[in-house]
Design a protein around this motif. Structure first.
Motif, PDB file in Angstrom:
ATOM      1  N   ASN A  28       0.827  -1.211   0.000  1.00  0.00           N
ATOM      2  CA  ASN A  28       0.000   0.000   0.000  1.00  0.00           C
ATOM      3  C   ASN A  28       0.860   1.258   0.000  1.00  0.00           C
ATOM      4  N   GLU A  29       1.935   1.237   0.766  1.00  0.00           N
ATOM      5  CA  GLU A  29       2.827   2.394   0.843  1.00  0.00           C
ATOM      6  C   GLU A  29       3.486   2.678  -0.504  1.00  0.00           C
ATOM      7  N   MET A  30       3.870   1.610  -1.219  1.00  0.00           N
ATOM      8  CA  MET A  30       4.596   1.762  -2.477  1.00  0.00           C
ATOM      9  C   MET A  30       3.674   1.802  -3.693  1.00  0.00           C
ATOM     10  N   GLY A  31       2.394   1.502  -3.500  1.00  0.00           N
ATOM     11  CA  GLY A  31       1.461   1.475  -4.623  1.00  0.00           C
ATOM     12  C   GLY A  31       1.603   0.239  -5.493  1.00  0.00           C
ATOM     13  N   TYR A  32       2.016  -0.881  -4.899  1.00  0.00           N
ATOM     14  CA  TYR A  32       2.215  -2.122  -5.631  1.00  0.00           C
ATOM     15  C   TYR A  32       1.012  -3.044  -5.460  1.00  0.00           C
ATOM     16  N   ASP A  33       0.809  -3.900  -6.458  1.00  0.00           N
ATOM     17  CA  ASP A  33      -0.135  -4.995  -6.298  1.00  0.00           C
ATOM     18  C   ASP A  33       0.540  -6.082  -5.468  1.00  0.00           C
ATOM     19  N   LEU A  34      -0.271  -6.854  -4.771  1.00  0.00           N
ATOM     20  CA  LEU A  34       0.270  -7.901  -3.905  1.00  0.00           C
ATOM     21  C   LEU A  34      -0.533  -9.179  -4.069  1.00  0.00           C
ATOM     22  N   GLU A  35       0.173 -10.298  -4.192  1.00  0.00           N
ATOM     23  CA  GLU A  35      -0.465 -11.618  -4.198  1.00  0.00           C
ATOM     24  C   GLU A  35       0.311 -12.514  -3.244  1.00  0.00           C
ATOM     25  N   THR A  36      -0.385 -13.140  -2.311  1.00  0.00           N
ATOM     26  CA  THR A  36       0.270 -14.001  -1.328  1.00  0.00           C
ATOM     27  C   THR A  36      -0.343 -15.391  -1.334  1.00  0.00           C
ATOM     28  N   ASP A  37       0.503 -16.399  -1.202  1.00  0.00           N
ATOM     29  CA  ASP A  37       0.085 -17.779  -0.984  1.00  0.00           C
ATOM     30  C   ASP A  37       0.641 -18.209   0.361  1.00  0.00           C
ATOM     31  N   VAL A  38      -0.175 -18.910   1.142  1.00  0.00           N
ATOM     32  CA  VAL A  38       0.190 -19.215   2.520  1.00  0.00           C
ATOM     33  C   VAL A  38       0.094 -20.717   2.773  1.00  0.00           C
ATOM     34  N   TRP A  39       1.111 -21.252   3.455  1.00  0.00           N
ATOM     35  CA  TRP A  39       1.112 -22.662   3.868  1.00  0.00           C
ATOM     36  C   TRP A  39       1.488 -22.752   5.333  1.00  0.00           C
ATOM     37  N   GLU A  40       1.020 -23.847   5.964  1.00  0.00           N
ATOM     38  CA  GLU A  40       1.328 -24.046   7.378  1.00  0.00           C
ATOM     39  C   GLU A  40       2.393 -25.113   7.605  1.00  0.00           C
ATOM     40  N   ASN A  41       2.893 -25.728   6.514  1.00  0.00           N
ATOM     41  CA  ASN A  41       4.012 -26.660   6.649  1.00  0.00           C
ATOM     42  C   ASN A  41       4.820 -26.703   5.361  1.00  0.00           C
ATOM     43  N   GLY A  42       6.091 -27.048   5.520  1.00  0.00           N
ATOM     44  CA  GLY A  42       7.009 -27.021   4.388  1.00  0.00           C
ATOM     45  C   GLY A  42       6.703 -28.045   3.319  1.00  0.00           C
ATOM     46  N   SER A  43       6.209 -29.222   3.716  1.00  0.00           N
ATOM     47  CA  SER A  43       5.923 -30.285   2.742  1.00  0.00           C
ATOM     48  C   SER A  43       4.865 -29.847   1.743  1.00  0.00           C
ATOM     49  N   SER A  44       3.794 -29.257   2.250  1.00  0.00           N
ATOM     50  CA  SER A  44       2.714 -28.811   1.361  1.00  0.00           C
ATOM     51  C   SER A  44       3.198 -27.719   0.418  1.00  0.00           C
ATOM     52  N   MET A  45       4.017 -26.815   0.938  1.00  0.00           N
ATOM     53  CA  MET A  45       4.523 -25.723   0.106  1.00  0.00           C
ATOM     54  C   MET A  45       5.398 -26.263  -1.022  1.00  0.00           C
ATOM     55  N   VAL A  46       6.335 -27.156  -0.688  1.00  0.00           N
ATOM     56  CA  VAL A  46       7.249 -27.685  -1.702  1.00  0.00           C
ATOM     57  C   VAL A  46       6.486 -28.464  -2.760  1.00  0.00           C
ATOM     58  N   GLU A  47       5.547 -29.296  -2.339  1.00  0.00           N
ATOM     59  CA  GLU A  47       4.770 -30.076  -3.307  1.00  0.00           C
ATOM     60  C   GLU A  47       3.951 -29.170  -4.218  1.00  0.00           C
ATOM     61  N   ALA A  48       3.359 -28.120  -3.647  1.00  0.00           N
ATOM     62  CA  ALA A  48       2.562 -27.200  -4.459  1.00  0.00           C
ATOM     63  C   ALA A  48       3.441 -26.487  -5.485  1.00  0.00           C
ATOM     64  N   MET A  49       4.641 -26.107  -5.091  1.00  0.00           N
ATOM     65  CA  MET A  49       5.537 -25.410  -6.017  1.00  0.00           C
ATOM     66  C   MET A  49       6.065 -26.349  -7.096  1.00  0.00           C
TER      67      MET A  49
END
Length: 262
Positions: A28-49
Motif C-alpha cells: 500500500n505504501e509503495m502502490g504495488y499490487d500484492l499476491e500471497t500464498d500461505v502454507w502451514e508446513n514445508g511439505s505442502s509448500m514444496v509439493e505445491a511449487m
C-alpha cells in the motif's frame, strides 16, 4: 506497476498473519499490487511449487516446523531450480550458517519489525527485476562483492563512487556500500554517459549533480566530492547545458534567462 508475489510458510497462524499484514502495509505504501500464498508446513509448500512451477519474488520461511524444517524445504526448492529470494523468519538465532548455505537474502527474528521488512522487500524488488529482465536490469543494477557476499547495487541511488585505498565506496542516497575492486574496473561496468570521472579517485552520477564549483561537485543533502581542474570545464559546460534545457522545458518554449558560463 510492479506486482509482488510472496509465499509464506509458518506453522503458527499468528506469524503467518503478521507477515501478510506487513506485506500489505508495504504494498500500500509503495502502490504495488500484492499476491500471497500461505502454507502451514514445508511439505505442502514444496509439493505445491513442484506441481505448479510458480515462481515467487520472495518466500518467507519459518525454520522449525512439524515435518520438514524450513531449512530442508529451502534446500529442496534450490534442488528443483527455484531461484526465488528466501527470507527465514524465526524465533531462533542458531541457523545463520545454514541460511547462508541456501543463499537466503535475510534471516530475521520474530516478531518482525516493519523497518526490517521494508529493507528486505527493497532488496527483493532489486533481485526480482534482475531475474525478470536481465538486460534492462544490468543497466540499472550492479552486482558487486562485499564482505564475501554478492550485493546488488541500485545504480539509480548511487550519487558518487570513491576510491579508498584498495576499496571502492558507493555513496548512495540511502546508504554506503563498500566493495573490494578497483575504481577502473567498476567504471568499465557502468554507463559512461551517466557515470563520469570527476577526479582521479572519484566517479559521479551526472543526474545527481546539483552544482559544479571549481574544486568540488555538490549533490545536495550536504554530499560533495572533489573535482579536478582537468574535468572542471567539460563538466560545468555539460551541467549548465542541462540546467538551461530544463529551464527551457519548464517555460514551455518561451525565451528563458540563460545561465551564463564562467
Amino acid at each position: 506497476m510492479w506486482k509482488l508475489n510472496a509465499a509464506i510458510c509458518d506453522d503458527e497462524e499468528f506469524y503467518r498473519n503478521e507477515v501478510v499484514n506487513l506485506l500489505s502495509t508495504y504494498a500500500n505504501e509503495m502502490g504495488y499490487d500484492l499476491e500471497t500464498d500461505v502454507w502451514e508446513n514445508g511439505s505442502s509448500m514444496v509439493e505445491a511449487m513442484k506441481e505448479s512451477g510458480k515462481e515467487y519474488d520472495v518466500i518467507f520461511l519459518d525454520v522449525e516446523m512439524p515435518g520438514i524444517s524450513g531449512m530442508d524445504a529451502a534446500n529442496e526448492l534450490r534442488r528443483i531450480g527455484q531461484n526465488t529470494s528466501i527470507c527465514f523468519v524465526t524465533a531462533h538465532i542458531g541457523y545463520a550458517y545454514e541460511a547462508y548455505r541456501v543463499d537466503a537474502i535475510a534471516y530475521i527474528p520474530k516478531p518482525i519489525k516493519y523497518v526490517d521488512m521494508k529493507k528486505i522487500l527493497e532488496k527483493v524488488e532489486m533481485y526480482s527485476h534482475y531475474r525478470r529482465d536481465k538486460e534492462e536490469a544490468e543497466k540499472r543494477y550492479l552486482n558487486i562483492t562485499s564482505d564475501r557476499a554478492n550485493v546488488i547495487i541500485d545504480l539509480n541511488k548511487v550519487v558518487y563512487i570513491e576510491k579508498r585505498r584498495n576499496q571502492c565506496v558507493f555513496h548512495c542516497t540511502d546508504r554506503e556500500q563498500i566493495c573490494y575492486d578497483s575504481l577502473r574496473n567498476i567504471h568499465k561496468k557502468l554507463d559512461p554517459d551517466i557515470f563520469l570521472y570527476i577526479h582521479q579517485g572519484y566517479i559521479a552520477s551526472f543526474p545527481h549533480i546539483k552544482e559544479v564549483l571549481p574544486d568540488r561537485v555538490c549533490f545536495g543533502s550536504g554530499m560533495q566530492a572533489p573535482l579536478s581542474r582537468r574535468h572542471y570545464a567539460s563538466l560545468r559546460k555539460r551541467h549548465l547545458d542541462k540546467v538551461n534545457r530544463l529551464i527551457m522545458e519548464s517555460t514551455q518554449g518561451t525565451e528563458p534567462w540563460k545561465i551564463q558560463k564562467a
